[in-house]
Design a protein around this motif. Structure first.
Motif, PDB file in Angstrom:
ATOM      1  N   LYS A  52       0.645  -1.356  -0.107  1.00 34.12           N
ATOM      2  CA  LYS A  52       0.168  -0.325  -0.099  1.00 34.12           C
ATOM      3  C   LYS A  52       1.003   1.106   0.177  1.00 34.12           C
ATOM      4  N   GLU A  53       1.742   1.172   0.675  1.00 32.39           N
ATOM      5  CA  GLU A  53       2.835   2.137   1.009  1.00 32.39           C
ATOM      6  C   GLU A  53       3.764   2.573  -0.343  1.00 32.39           C
ATOM      7  N   LEU A  54       4.207   1.744  -1.125  1.00 36.58           N
ATOM      8  CA  LEU A  54       5.055   1.907  -2.455  1.00 36.58           C
ATOM      9  C   LEU A  54       3.789   2.391  -3.505  1.00 36.58           C
ATOM     10  N   ARG A  55       2.798   2.263  -3.475  1.00 33.50           N
ATOM     11  CA  ARG A  55       1.627   3.065  -4.861  1.00 33.50           C
ATOM     12  C   ARG A  55       2.445   4.111  -5.144  1.00 33.50           C
ATOM     13  N   GLY A  56       2.370   5.265  -4.243  1.00 31.81           N
ATOM     14  CA  GLY A  56       3.564   6.725  -4.322  1.00 31.81           C
ATOM     15  C   GLY A  56       4.571   6.331  -4.840  1.00 31.81           C
ATOM     16  N   PRO A  57       5.146   6.687  -3.557  1.00 30.96           N
ATOM     17  CA  PRO A  57       6.646   6.301  -4.791  1.00 30.96           C
ATOM     18  C   PRO A  57       6.972   6.015  -5.888  1.00 30.96           C
ATOM     19  N   PHE A  58       6.255   5.005  -6.477  1.00 29.70           N
ATOM     20  CA  PHE A  58       6.381   4.590  -7.916  1.00 29.70           C
ATOM     21  C   PHE A  58       6.178   5.393  -8.813  1.00 29.70           C
ATOM     22  N   HIS A  59       4.959   5.469  -8.582  1.00 28.29           N
ATOM     23  CA  HIS A  59       5.018   6.891  -8.655  1.00 28.29           C
ATOM     24  C   HIS A  59       5.683   8.140  -9.774  1.00 28.29           C
ATOM     25  N   GLN A  60       6.560   7.870  -8.628  1.00 31.96           N
ATOM     26  CA  GLN A  60       7.172   9.309  -8.844  1.00 31.96           C
ATOM     27  C   GLN A  60       8.813   9.213  -9.279  1.00 31.96           C
ATOM     28  N   PHE A  61       9.265   7.583  -8.759  1.00 30.64           N
ATOM     29  CA  PHE A  61      10.578   6.716  -9.306  1.00 30.64           C
ATOM     30  C   PHE A  61      10.518   5.298  -9.731  1.00 30.64           C
ATOM     31  N   CYS A  62       9.796   4.840 -10.544  1.00 32.37           N
ATOM     32  CA  CYS A  62       9.869   2.960 -10.747  1.00 32.37           C
ATOM     33  C   CYS A  62      10.389   2.163 -11.546  1.00 32.37           C
ATOM     34  N   SER A  63      10.711   1.069 -11.598  1.00 30.69           N
ATOM     35  CA  SER A  63      11.308   0.634 -12.843  1.00 30.69           C
ATOM     36  C   SER A  63      12.376   1.032 -14.423  1.00 30.69           C
ATOM     37  N   GLY A  64      11.520   2.025 -14.966  1.00 37.57           N
ATOM     38  CA  GLY A  64      11.644   2.704 -15.661  1.00 37.57           C
ATOM     39  C   GLY A  64      12.986   3.334 -15.912  1.00 37.57           C
ATOM     40  N   ASP A  65      12.608   4.561 -14.779  1.00 42.05           N
ATOM     41  CA  ASP A  65      13.457   4.944 -13.915  1.00 42.05           C
ATOM     42  C   ASP A  65      14.688   5.451 -13.589  1.00 42.05           C
TER      43      ASP A  65
END
Length: 405
Positions: A74-87
Motif C-alpha cells: 500500500k505504502e509504495l504505490r505513491g513512491p513508485f509513481h514518482q520513481f519506478c523501474s523505468g526510471d
C-alpha cells in the motif's frame, strides 16, 4: 573531533549510495558523507544475483509492481509513481550502465557483473566530492535543537539532516526506538522448507510446477517447486515464505504443507483423468511413465506412496488405489520442520513501522530531518530485483525532498 556536514547518511549500501549521489547531483553545494561500520562498502550489491547484481525488475506499472511486496504494497504505490523501474533503467543508462532483461523479468547490467554497479557508485561519489567514511560504527544518535549529532567509535559528526540506510541492523533499530520510533520485530522472509519425507528422499534437483498451501491458513502460492537435499525450495515456496513470514515464525516453522503437483486440477478432475488412463493404458504398468507434465521419478514415487507396487498394471487398480493416487497428486501432506536460508538472498520482514514514515518524502513523522530508505523500514519483497527497486525509489524521493526544501 567534530565533523560538520549538511547531510549524513548512515549505511554504505545500495540505498545509501543512491541517496547521496542523487542529493549532490541535484544540489552540488551540499556537503554529504556516508558512514559505514565495516571496512567494505556495497557488500550486499557485490553478492546479489549470484555476483551479477539483480538491479531491478521489468515491471513498469506501479500498481503491478507493488504486488511483489508482502510488506509495503500500500505504502509504495505513491513512491513508485514518482520513481519506478523505468526510471531506474534510465538513471543507470545516464550513468554509463546499460541493463538487460532476462526471460523471467529480472534485470542485470549487460556486463553480468555487480562490479559494474559498484564502480558506477564509487566513481560518482568521488566525482561529486561525497565523503565515504569506513570503519565508522555508530554508537549513538542524538537530536539537538536544530541539528543531528552522530557519534561513532572514532568521531562525532554533526549534520542538518540524517538519512538512515542501515538495512536490518538490530543495533541501529534499538537506537531509533530509544529516540521514539517503533520497530516491527524482524523475522526471516525468503527461506526454504526443511522436509524429511520418503516421497522426495532421492529426488533432489527435480522440479515441478505446483501449487502449495499451508494447512489451516489462507497462505497459498504456485510456481516451480524444487526438491532439494533438505526439503523444498523454488519460486513457489519462496513466495509462500515471504507472504507467510509472520505466520510461519509464529508456528516456529512447524506446519503441514499441502502440495498439489498438478497445480490447478482438483481431486475430482484428477480422479476422472485417472479412470480414463485406466481404460486407455490397461496393459501398461502404472509406475512406468508419468501421464502428467512432471518428472517420471516423481510420478513413480507418488505411485508407490499410494500403495501401488511397481508391477501393477492400470487395469488392476482398485477404487481405493485410484483415490489414494488422486490424493497424493492433488493434496500431498508434507510435514515441515524448520527452514533454511535461501542462498545469499537473506531478507527479513521487519523494521521501522510504516505508519511513522511520510511516504511522500520518506521523512520520519516523529522527528524532523530524519529520513529512511531501503530495508531499514518494514518493507520487503520476493526475490527478483524488487528489494533494490525499493532502495532506489526511497533514495530518489529523499533526494527530491531534501533538495527542494
Amino acid at each position: 573531533m567534530n565533523s560538520k556536514y549538511d547531510i549524513i547518511i548512515v549505511g554504505a549500501g545500495a540505498a545509501g549510495f543512491f541517496t547521496a549521489i542523487n542529493i549532490v547531483e541535484k544540489n552540488p553545494k551540499l556537503k554529504v558523507a556516508i558512514l559505514e561500520r565495516g571496512k567494505e562498502v556495497l557488500t550486499k550489491v557485490r553478492i546479489s544475483g549470484g555476483g551479477r547484481c539483480n538491479v531491478t525488475h521489468a515491471c513498469f506499472v506501479p500498481n503491478d509492481l507493488v504486488k511483489f511486496y508482502p510488506r509495503g504494497e500500500k505504502e509504495l504505490r505513491g513512491p513508485f509513481h514518482q520513481f519506478c523501474s523505468g526510471d531506474t533503467i534510465e538513471w543507470f543508462e545516464k550513468h554509463g550502465v546499460e541493463l538487460k532483461i532476462e526471460d523471467d523479468g529480472r534485470m542485470f547490467p549487460i556486463s553480468d557483473s555487480s562490479q559494474t554497479i559498484i564502480d558506477c557508485f564509487t566513481n560518482a561519489t568521488k566525482k561529486l566530492g561525497i565523503d565515504v567514511l569506513t570503519n565508522q560504527s555508530v554508537q549513538s544518535i542524538f537530536k539537538a535543537e536544530d541539528y543531528w549529532k552522530v557519534e561513532t567509535n572514532s568521531e562525532t559528526f554533526a549534520c542538518q539532516k540524517l538519512v538512515m540506510t542501515t538495512g536490518s541492523n538490530p543495533k541501529i533499530w534499538e537506537m531509533l526506538t530509544e529516540i521514539g520510533h517503533s520497530v516491527i520485530e524482524a523475522v526471516p522472509s525468503l527461506f526454504t522448507f526443511n522436509i524429511k519425507d520418503n516421497r522426495i528422499k532421492d529426488l533432489m534437483g527435480l522440479s515441478a510446477f505446483a501449487s502449495v498451501k499451508v494447512k489451516n491458513t489462507k497462505l497459498e502460492s504456485s510456481g516451480p517447486l524444487l526438491i532439494t537435499h533438505w526439503g523444498m525450495s523454488g519460486p513457489g515456496i519462496l513466495r509462500l515464505s515471504a507472504w507467510g513470514a509472520r505466520i510461519l515464525a509464529d508456528k516456529n516453522y512447524q506446519f503441514i504443507l499441502e502440495v498439489n503437483w498438478l497445480n490447478d486440477l482438483t481431486f475430482e478432475e484428477t480422479l476422472e483423468k485417472l479412470k480414463e488412463l485406466k481404460l486407455e493404458h490397461s496393459k501398461k504398468a502404472v509406475s512406468k511413465k508419468s501421464p502428467f507434465d512432471f518428472p517420471n521419478r516423481l510420478w513413480e514415487s507418488l505411485v508407490l506412496a499410494s500403495e501401488i507396487s511397481e508391477e501393477i498394471k492400470w487395469a488392476d487398480l482398485s477404487k481405493n488405489q485410484l483415490h489414494n493416487l488422486a490424493n497424493q497428486l492433488t493434496n500431498g501432506q508434507f510435514q515441515v520442520n524448520g527452514k533454511s536460508t535461501f542462498k545469499e538472498e537473506f531478507v527479513t520482514a521487519g523494521g521501522i513501522d510504516l505508519k511513522e514514515i511520510n511516504f511522500k518524502t520518506m521523512e520520519s513523522k516523529l522527528l524532523e530531518n530524519l529520513f529512511f530508505a531501503g530495508e531499514i523500514v518494514n518493507i520487503d519483497a520476493i526475490t527478483g530485483g524488487f528489494n533494490f527497486q525499493n532502495a532506489w525509489t526511497g533514495g530518489f524521493i529523499i533526494a527530491e525532498a531534501i533538495t527542494s526544501k
